[in-house]
Design an enzyme around this catalytic site. Sequence first.
Site, PDB file in Angstrom:
ATOM      1  CG  HIS A  66      -2.002  -1.110   1.130  1.00  0.00           C
ATOM      2  ND1 HIS A  66      -3.209  -0.839   0.088  1.00  0.00           N
ATOM      3  CD2 HIS A  66      -2.354  -2.024   1.578  1.00  0.00           C
ATOM      4  CE1 HIS A  66      -3.700  -1.642  -0.306  1.00  0.00           C
ATOM      5  NE2 HIS A  66      -3.323  -2.717   0.671  1.00  0.00           N
ATOM      6  CG  ASP A  70      -5.277   3.618  -3.770  1.00  0.00           C
ATOM      7  OD1 ASP A  70      -5.853   2.703  -4.886  1.00  0.00           O
ATOM      8  OD2 ASP A  70      -5.939   4.392  -3.708  1.00  0.00           O
TER       9      ASP A  70
END
Length: 96
Positions: A66, A70
């Site tokens: 991440h 995302d």
Amino acid sequence: MPQDVTGGTITLSNIGAIGGKFGSPLLNLPEVAIIALGRIQKLPRFDDNGNIYPASVTNVTIGADHRVVDGATVARFCNEWKNLIEKPQLFLLHMR
Ligand SMILES: *[C@@H]1O[C@H](CO)[C@@H](O)[C@H](O)[C@H]1NC(C)=O
């Protein structure tokens, strides 16, 4: 050969080949994602008219870094990938 499995961006792990249903794949840094594909099972599903039909179903589990991508991007990728696998004729639209 180690050089054949290093320097990639994403690992695709076919845990289904040995009977696995789902996994919790861990990243091979510096790769940004790893995808575990479970075995394909024939399971009953409903069509739009409520009729039962046999469907080929598999679990896909994605682990992603991440710091690079995302969760929404990963989810969109997964949905797009599912779409292309379910309707391979769509690949033609992406070919140049
Ligand atoms: C998908 O994974 C779940 C557990 O999370 C399991 O119960 C189910 O049988 C799996 N489905 C397939 C098609 O392997």
